[in-house]
Design an enzyme around this catalytic site. Structure first.
Site, short mmCIF file in Angstrom:
data_model
loop_
_atom_site.label_atom_id
_atom_site.label_comp_id
_atom_site.label_asym_id
_atom_site.label_seq_id
_atom_site.Cartn_x
_atom_site.Cartn_y
_atom_site.Cartn_z
CB ALA A 1 -0.93 -0.01 1.22
N GLY B 1 4.17 2.93 -5.35
CA GLY B 1 3.72 3.85 -6.39
C GLY B 1 2.29 3.60 -6.81
CG ASP C 1 -3.08 -5.12 -20.50
OD1 ASP C 1 -2.07 -4.39 -20.63
OD2 ASP C 1 -3.07 -6.18 -19.85
CG HIS D 1 -0.30 -7.39 -17.67
ND1 HIS D 1 -0.82 -6.29 -18.31
CD2 HIS D 1 0.64 -6.90 -16.83
CE1 HIS D 1 -0.23 -5.20 -17.88
NE2 HIS D 1 0.67 -5.54 -16.97
N1 LIG Z 1 -0.92 -5.74 -13.48
C1 LIG Z 1 -0.60 -4.60 -14.02
O1 LIG Z 1 -1.23 -4.15 -14.98
C2 LIG Z 1 0.51 -3.77 -13.45
C3 LIG Z 1 0.62 -2.42 -13.80
C4 LIG Z 1 1.63 -1.67 -13.23
C5 LIG Z 1 2.53 -2.25 -12.34
N2 LIG Z 1 2.39 -3.56 -12.02
C6 LIG Z 1 3.31 -4.19 -11.07
O2 LIG Z 1 2.90 -3.82 -9.75
C7 LIG Z 1 4.03 -3.95 -8.87
C8 LIG Z 1 4.19 -2.71 -8.01
O3 LIG Z 1 4.49 -1.59 -8.80
P1 LIG Z 1 4.78 -0.16 -8.11
O4 LIG Z 1 5.04 0.79 -9.21
O5 LIG Z 1 3.72 0.14 -7.12
O6 LIG Z 1 6.14 -0.48 -7.34
P2 LIG Z 1 6.74 0.28 -6.06
O7 LIG Z 1 8.14 -0.18 -5.89
O8 LIG Z 1 6.49 1.74 -6.17
O9 LIG Z 1 5.84 -0.26 -4.87
C9 LIG Z 1 5.87 -1.60 -4.48
C10 LIG Z 1 5.58 -1.67 -3.00
O10 LIG Z 1 5.62 -3.03 -2.63
C11 LIG Z 1 6.19 -3.08 -1.33
N3 LIG Z 1 6.67 -4.41 -1.00
C12 LIG Z 1 7.82 -5.02 -1.36
N4 LIG Z 1 7.90 -6.22 -0.79
C13 LIG Z 1 6.76 -6.39 -0.07
C14 LIG Z 1 6.26 -7.43 0.76
N5 LIG Z 1 6.94 -8.55 0.95
N6 LIG Z 1 5.08 -7.23 1.35
C15 LIG Z 1 4.37 -6.09 1.16
N7 LIG Z 1 4.81 -5.08 0.39
C16 LIG Z 1 5.99 -5.23 -0.20
C17 LIG Z 1 7.31 -2.05 -1.37
O11 LIG Z 1 7.73 -1.69 -0.08
C18 LIG Z 1 6.64 -0.94 -2.14
O12 LIG Z 1 6.01 -0.03 -1.27
C19 LIG Z 1 5.23 -4.22 -9.78
O13 LIG Z 1 5.50 -5.59 -9.80
C20 LIG Z 1 4.74 -3.77 -11.14
O14 LIG Z 1 5.42 -4.40 -12.19
C21 LIG Z 1 1.41 -4.32 -12.56
O1 LIG Z 2 4.94 -2.32 -17.80
C1 LIG Z 2 5.13 -2.61 -16.63
O2 LIG Z 2 6.17 -3.13 -16.23
C2 LIG Z 2 4.05 -2.31 -15.62
C3 LIG Z 2 2.70 -2.80 -16.04
O3 LIG Z 2 2.67 -4.16 -16.28
C4 LIG Z 2 2.10 -2.01 -17.16
O4 LIG Z 2 1.53 -2.61 -18.06
O5 LIG Z 2 2.19 -0.77 -17.13
#
Ligand SMILES: NC(=O)c1ccc[n+]([C@@H]2O[C@H](COP(=O)([O-])OP(=O)(O)OC[C@H]3O[C@@H](n4cnc5c(N)ncnc54)[C@H](O)[C@@H]3O)[C@@H](O)[C@H]2O)c1
Ligand SMILES: O=C(O)C[C@H](O)C(=O)O
Length: 356
Positions: A52, A55, A193, A220
């Site tokens: 939580a 980003g 997406d 994805h």
């Molecule tokens: N599914 C999608 O469409 C999609 C889109 C964007 C990003 N993502 C993915 O979402 C994930 C997070 O992205 P972000 O930009 O928020 O990254 P980020 O680094 O800004 O935030 C990730 C958070 O996870 C926390 N974290 C790490 N280990 C943890 C644990 N064991 N328990 C609880 N929290 C933990 C970190 O402390 C951090 O606050 C990435 O893997 C990214 O690739 C997926």
């Molecule tokens: O592209 C990434 O790594 C993050 C996420 O899966 C996205 O589609 O934006």
């Protein structure tokens, strides 16, 4: 006569009683949870966000705090939840917010939850594929899903952490090992997406993106992201050039953001928007609203693969019905074969990780 809980003499005691009983001594001031005037048992769902403070996690927490279907919002991370919780808890919406920090508080964060949204894990940097995140994020997802199996096995899980094509199979294997697996309750979030596809198609058509709906199937990552432009609503026709441009832009939308952010992360704000949209759809379906259909990466028999993203009818229990792909044109059929090849490897990798 019962004491009047709202009488001035009792108010602060009632406020104090809302303090999070799970907090360790000394953490109380840092993790001070929201208190509220709502009577206990207010209608609504209990939602946990794992990751939580990240980003995605922060704006997603804000958006879920604004959702009137949420009565309790648990914010869990391994860093920075005190600040995020204190900040969000001041919003004058009805959800009660509580913060949880570090592995010792994972179980408390999860106990009693109806919906668990997981954006925990590392994001990409330029030059990386989503699969390059596997080594770090697979273990994070496994640990968090073990917590779900222990503390809220009936919760619906929305899994965001990448690589989604592998993390969803990882979660499924964890739940199978724990004896809690129900495929309907595990949903990989591919809404971004669809959100991107709606936006880019609307730009080409010169219409409002809110009036456009593009099914995006497969998975994805890269070529596994397969927009079905032949099934856009309202029905629209595209030139071959437009199809190639749109397919390429939708498949590489994530990379477009990663490169623009130049090393500071991947999509967070649009992802929080997409996750809030999908989470809201799940909550409305859990409340009994009929006819809610969203694309999601789920256990599936739509193809020969055990997991596949397609349109899913959501219900009280999660993914109630996986809808068929519908008629594909030649371009989409070719794309489907490429998607299945890559997906198959990502799924096997996830399954092997848990069973190695
Ligand atoms: N599914 C999608 O469409 C999609 C889109 C964007 C990003 N993502 C993915 O979402 C994930 C997070 O992205 P972000 O930009 O928020 O990254 P980020 O680094 O800004 O935030 C990730 C958070 O996870 C926390 N974290 C790490 N280990 C943890 C644990 N064991 N328990 C609880 N929290 C933990 C970190 O402390 C951090 O606050 C990435 O893997 C990214 O690739 C997926
Ligand atoms: O592209 C990434 O790594 C993050 C996420 O899966 C996205 O589609 O934006």
């Amino acid at each position: 006569m019962q004491p009047d809980g709202n009488a001035p003499a009792h108010r602060l005691a009632r406020v104090a009683a809302h303090l999070n009983p799970q907090m360790e001594e000394g953490a109380a001031s840092a993790l001070r949870p929201a208190v509220c005037r709502a009577k206990g048992g207010a209608p609504g769902f209990k939602v946990a966000i794992l990751g939580a403070a990240g980003g995605i996690g922060q704006p997603l927490s804000l958006l879920m705090k604004m959702n009137p279907l949420v009565s309790v919002l648990h914010l869990y991370d391994v860093v920075n939840t005190p600040g995020v919780t204190a900040d969000i808890s001041h919003m004058d919406t009805s959800a009660v917010v509580r913060g949880f920090l570090g592995p010792q508080q994972l179980d408390a964060a999860l106990t009693g939850m109806d919906l668990v949204i997981i954006p925990a894990g590392l994001p990409r940097k330029p030059g990386m594929t989503r699969d390059d995140l596997f080594n770090k994020n697979a273990g994070i997802v496994r640990t968090l899903c073990e917590g779900v199996a222990r503390c809220c096995p009936d919760a619906i899980v929305n899994l965001i952490s990448n690589p989604v094509n592998s993390t969803v199979p990882i979660a499924a294997e964890v739940f199978k090992k724990a004896g809690t697996y129900n495929p309907k309750r595990l949903l990989g979030v591919t809404t971004l997406d669809v959100v991107r596809a709606n936006t880019f198609v609307a730009e080409v058509l010169g219409v409002d993106p809110r009036d456009v709906s593009v099914p995006v199937v497969g998975g994805h990552a890269g070529v596994t992201i397969l927009p079905l432009l032949s099934q856009v609503t309202p029905p629209s026709s595209f030139t071959h050039e437009e199809v190639k441009y749109l397919t390429n832009r939708i498949q590489n939308g994530g990379t477009e953001v990663v490169e623009a952010k130049a090393g500071s992360g991947s999509a967070t704000l649009s992802m929080a928007f997409a996750a809030a949209k999908f989470g809201d759809a799940c909550l409305r379906a859990m409340r009994g609203e009929a006819g809610i259909v969203e694309c999601s990466y789920v256990a599936s028999e739509v193809t020969e693969l055990p997991f596949f993203a397609s349109k899913v009818r959501l219900g009280r229990g999660g993914a109630e019905e996986i809808l068929p792909l519908g008629p594909l044109n030649d371009f989409e059929r070719t794309g489907l074969e490429a998607a299945k090849k890559e997906l198959s490897e990502s799924i096997q990798k996830g399954i092997a990780f848990v069973n190695k």
